[in-house]
Design an enzyme around this catalytic site. Structure first.
Site, PDB file in Angstrom:
ATOM      1  N   GLU A 137       5.149  61.347  81.148  1.00 24.00           N
ATOM      2  CA  GLU A 137       6.557  59.599  81.423  1.00 24.00           C
ATOM      3  C   GLU A 137       6.241  59.579  82.878  1.00 24.00           C
ATOM      4  O   GLU A 137       5.401  60.531  83.791  1.00 24.00           O
ATOM      5  CB  GLU A 137       7.311  60.605  81.558  1.00 24.00           C
ATOM      6  N   ASP A 150      -8.651  50.550  75.871  1.00 19.83           N
ATOM      7  CA  ASP A 150      -6.992  50.748  75.524  1.00 19.83           C
ATOM      8  C   ASP A 150      -6.805  48.687  76.284  1.00 19.83           C
ATOM      9  O   ASP A 150      -5.966  48.895  76.892  1.00 19.83           O
ATOM     10  CB  ASP A 150      -6.791  51.960  75.577  1.00 19.83           C
TER      11      ASP A 150
END
Length: 345
Positions: free
Chosen positions: A27, A135
């Protein structure tokens, strides 16, 4: 994460303010550094629920990201560890991801090229430091309010441990991708097949991102099935649409084609070369735009300067006077009035 963090939670000297996003294993919160009085972003992972490899992974991310200090890369400031949380304290970027930005408006070609040139510089810096991103996608590039792009989330990057040679950096054998994951729509063909990777995997992903910025479309179509899109990336030849060939200059078409080559050996060797080509194309694009604007202004500029010349103004006045005189001559009545006779008695 078993225990939800929230506003006013204290992590060391950092006070969490609000949740910015949730990832697969973490998070991200906006927080305040209570000592330096600045806003930061903290990526948190709950240690008690994470296995050893997950904890090592985020520590590895921190070690990699800490090496990178570049204006086009999100900077890592600190690492904070408590009994339950391991967090990466990063530069807080006040802006939106390129994916969010693209949902609002599509940039013009010049703007897209400017962003791509910035990304190429940041990525080139990471490669020189021996790090590949693995990525690279619209979600992982943030655009600030000052129009600066910053690459984020090197969480699955892989150290290449470069061997320094006089005047250059030589990369050893490509790293194995067996422990490297990535987003299905942003992987290179070799990454999708689980082959060995080097910096050219990022170059292919950069090609996908570049095409998306320039056209608003994915070069291999849209599909919700990850396996389908990866199969297209591996096997389907990339082709430009007719609209692409009209809207893009040949130099840009050639660069995109090279970036999206299936074989790594057919792609550009490094981001420095790509950055230089992008800058050249950007300069040509801006030059063409200025030339078009100048061409449109030429008739107006010419006419203003022409009529401002004193001799031209006198000639125009003389011609106008001549027209008025001739008009008066021809239009003036020529019939003489008939005489009036008066009889006197």
């Amino acid at each position: 994460m078993e225990k939800q963090l929230g506003p006013n939670t204290q992590l060391g000297r950092y006070k969490l303010n609000s949740l910015l996003g949730i990832g697969g294993s973490s998070e991200v919160y906006r927080a305040t550094d209570t000592e330096l009085k600045r806003q930061v972003a903290i990526k948190c992972i709950h240690i008690t629920t994470a296995d050893k490899s997950a904890t090592q992974s985020i520590e590895h991310e921190a070690a990699l990201t800490a090496q990178l200090n570049h204006p086009n890369i999100v900077q890592l400031h600190d690492i904070v560890i408590t009994d339950q949380v391991l967090g990466l304290v990063m530069e807080y970027v006040d802006g939106a991801t390129l994916k969010e930005t693209m949902k609002q408006t599509k940039p013009d070609q010049s703007q897209a090229l400017d962003w791509l040139a910035q990304i190429s510089k940041g990525l080139g810096h990471a490669h020189k430091s021996g790090i590949i991103h693995c990525d690279l996608k619209l979600d992982n590039v943030v655009l600030t309010k000052d129009n600066v792009v910053k690459i984020a989330d090197f969480g699955i990057a892989k150290a290449l441990l470069p061997v320094k040679t006089p005047g250059s950096i030589k990369f050893p054998e490509p790293t194995s991708s067996s422990q490297i994951s990535g987003s299905a729509h942003a992987v290179s063909p070799e990454q999708a097949q689980g082959k060995q990777l080097d910096v050219r995997t990022d170059i292919f992903s950069f090609g996908i991102l570049a095409y998306q910025l320039l056209t608003g479309r994915h070069p291999f179509g849209i599909d919700q099935d990850d396996q389908t899109i990866m199969q297209r990336i591996v096997h389907q030849p990339f082709e430009f649409s007719a609209a692409d060939r009209i809207s893009m200059p040949d130099t840009l078409l050639g660069l995109i084609s090279a970036l999206l080559e299936k074989k790594p050996t057919n792609r550009p060797k490094n981001m420095e070369a790509i950055s230089a080509r992008l800058q050249h194309i950007l300069e040509l694009t801006r030059s063409d735009t200025k030339e078009d604007d100048h061409t449109r202004l030429i008739p107006l500029i010419t006419s203003v300067k022409f009529w401002q010349q004193p001799i031209i103004q006198w000639c125009a006045f003389a011609m106008l006077l001549t027209v008025i005189t001739l008009s008066s001559w021809f239009l003036w009545p020529t019939n003489k009035p008939e005489p009036v006779y008066v009889a006197l008695i």
